[in-house]
Design an enzyme around this catalytic site. Structure first.
Site: not given
Length: 540
Positions: A126, A206, A230
């Site tokens: 990420k 996210s 997330s």
């Protein structure tokens, strides 16, 4: 009783029958029927394995035999990123050294010097995880210049284990902590990530790009981060596995922060064993088991992970959350029936203190974000504190194309400092109530874990409306710092729903073992078909 590290746990997991019964052996008959032509024509086959379903132990066995190389595997994933990612927009960039890393791993394998289960395995990160050789942006143009000076601690662990750092994934900008009505999967740097199952649907966030990339088989594993939901929500919504570890198991050094009190990175994969093996690297050999905690025996782990009676005698509390819709509730009923048929005892539970947690969590996070982002920004070029970051967004129109506002930034700037007695009382109450909400329910019912839906069916992506994501299931474990694990539970129409499992502090090993047994029993994973849309009846 002798304590076990997670590394020992995963070593046992590799050899039990879970490997033979893992997703790599699952039938694809459920994929046949109308609409199959919507799936990409690009093959997932490489070197005699199917990237959709192969596990890390299967890959390592082939690399040890010499029938597959890390170089060939890495090239296959890079080809898939080039061919498939334009549909889902999950990968921001690939590493210019990926093939060189793979070649070095192949040499180690030939010399009998493999560094462990992740040696030669392609991993996506990420893009809020620092890498010295690639930009780390958190999705924001404010950080899109010079790369960080050094890797995050967790990246150092991955490199030391021989993993191939394949590239960086898109995310909800600033990990969804900027706008009052964010659109998950959107960032100014990367644009909008789409759900591979139905492309006009949202991937949740996210860790949107990490989950969507895994669903599309663009890497073997990925790293996500979570403050509240997330990892587990995008895992559920994209039909993959996501583990939010206990707080402190994985170092947060070098990860763009929201709150040191709740932030953690964690592994995401297409099966539980790959997530467990990745956590064994991220967390190290001795960080998962607390002193004095009970550990698993070889026999109990084998039972849980691979044998037909692996769920027998397990007690699981079902927190239904009917607010997520009748279709999700019906799926939970079917899931409970499947687990009961396998010998588990499923009892319905309610979780106390949730309204109070909802009242306190956001104000506490505002104060913590101000403190932690002001500590992180001076380590990078660009805005040096939150006030400068707010001004940057005001003067860059591209930052306003989907996350139109930055209300959370502005509220954080005005929030009381973390030295304020009112804040301290708030965080103390949050910690107490969140832990009690799990501990009391587990003790009252003698539970091994609490289960709930991880997500609703994915909503249609709409920048004007923002997310439709009031999903309370992640909050108790997220605020408590306890582990939670999402595994595929099934589909509502064409859209995946995950089963969220949570347990007590540092029970990561037990949770992974139970999750492996649940995954084996439900056998719910199905490959995405990349449909352009689906009937409106399953929208939210």
């Amino acid at each position: 009783m002798k304590k076990r590290s997670l590394a020992a746990l995963t070593a046992i997991l590799v050899v039990v029958p879970l490997v033979a019964a893992a997703p790599g052996q699952r039938a694809r008959a459920a994929e046949s029927g109308p609409g199959d032509t919507a799936r990409p024509a690009e093959s997932t086959l490489v070197g005699g394995v199917d990237l959709d379903t192969v596990t890390i132990p299967e890959l390592q066995a082939r690399m040890d035999r010499g029938s597959l190389s890390s170089l060939r595997l890495t090239r296959a994933y890079l080809r898939r990123i080039k061919a498939v990612d334009p549909r889902i927009n999950a990968v921001l960039r690939t590493s210019p050294t990926a093939l060189r890393q793979a070649a070095a791993s192949d040499l180690r394998h030939r010399l009998g010097k493999s560094r462990g289960p992740l040696d030669g395995i392609p991993v996506l990160l990420k893009d809020n995880v620092n890498t010295h050789d690639m930009p780390t942006t958190a999705g924001s143009l404010a950080l899109a210049g010079k790369a960080p000076d050094s890797d995050a601690d967790l990246v150092g662990r991955l490199r030391a284990a021989g993993a191939v750092i394949l590239g960086k994934t898109n995310l909800s900008e600033w990990a969804n902590f900027r706008a009052a009505k964010p659109t998950s999967g959107w960032s100014a740097v990367g644009g909008q990530t789409n759900n591979p199952y139905v492309l006009d649907r949202n991937p949740c966030g996210s860790s949107s790009g990490s989950a969507a990339a895994l669903a599309a088989s663009l890497a073997q594993v990925a790293i996500g981060t979570e403050t509240d939901g997330s990892i587990v929500c995008p895992a559920g919504m994209n039909g993959v596995v996501g583990l939010k570890p206990s707080l402190g198991v994985v170092s947060q050094s070098g990860v763009v922060p929201i709150s040191a009190e709740q932030d953690t990175a964690g592994p995401m994969a297409r099966n539980v064993i790959d997530a467990a093996l990745t956590l064994s690297v991220l967390g190290g050999r001795d960080t998962v088991r607390p002193d004095g905690a009970p550990s698993l025996t070889d026999a109990s782990l084998t039972d849980s992970a691979g044998r037909p009676d692996g769920l027998r005698g397990k007690r699981i509390g079902l927190w239904r959350l009917p607010s997520l819709g009748a279709e999700v509730d019906a799926l939970m009923t079917r899931t409970a029936e499947r687990l009961t048929e396998a010998g588990a005892e499923v009892v319905e539970v309610s979780m106390p203190y949730q309204e109070r947690l909802a009242e306190l969590e956001f104000p506490a996070l505002l104060s913590e974000f101000h403190r932690d982002i002001d500590a992180y920004l001076p380590t990078r070029e660009g805005p040096q504190d939150l006030a400068e970051l707010i001004e940057f967004n005001r003067t860059h129109p591209r930052e306003q194309t989907c996350f139109a506002g930055q209300e959370l930034f502005e509220q954080a700037l005005a929030a009381p400092p973390t030295t304020d007695p009112e804040y301290r009382a708030m965080r103390a109450e949050l910690t107490d109530l969140s832990r009690r909400s799990i501990d009391e329910v587990m003790a009252a019912h003698g539970l091994d874990a609490i289960a709930s839906p991880a997500n609703p069916p994915a909503w249609t992506t709409d920048c004007a409306r923002g997310d439709n994501d009031v999903i309370p299931s992640s909050t108790p474990a997220a605020v408590a710092g306890y582990p939670s694990l999402s595994v595929p539970a099934g589909l509502v129409g064409e859209l995946p729903v995950g089963l969220l499992l949570m347990a007590g502090d540092r029970q990561d090993a037990e949770l992974l073992s139970l999750g492996a047994a649940v995954e084996h029993r439900l056998d719910a994973w199905r490959a995405p078909r990349y449909l352009s849309s689906t009937p409106s009846g399953t929208s939210r």
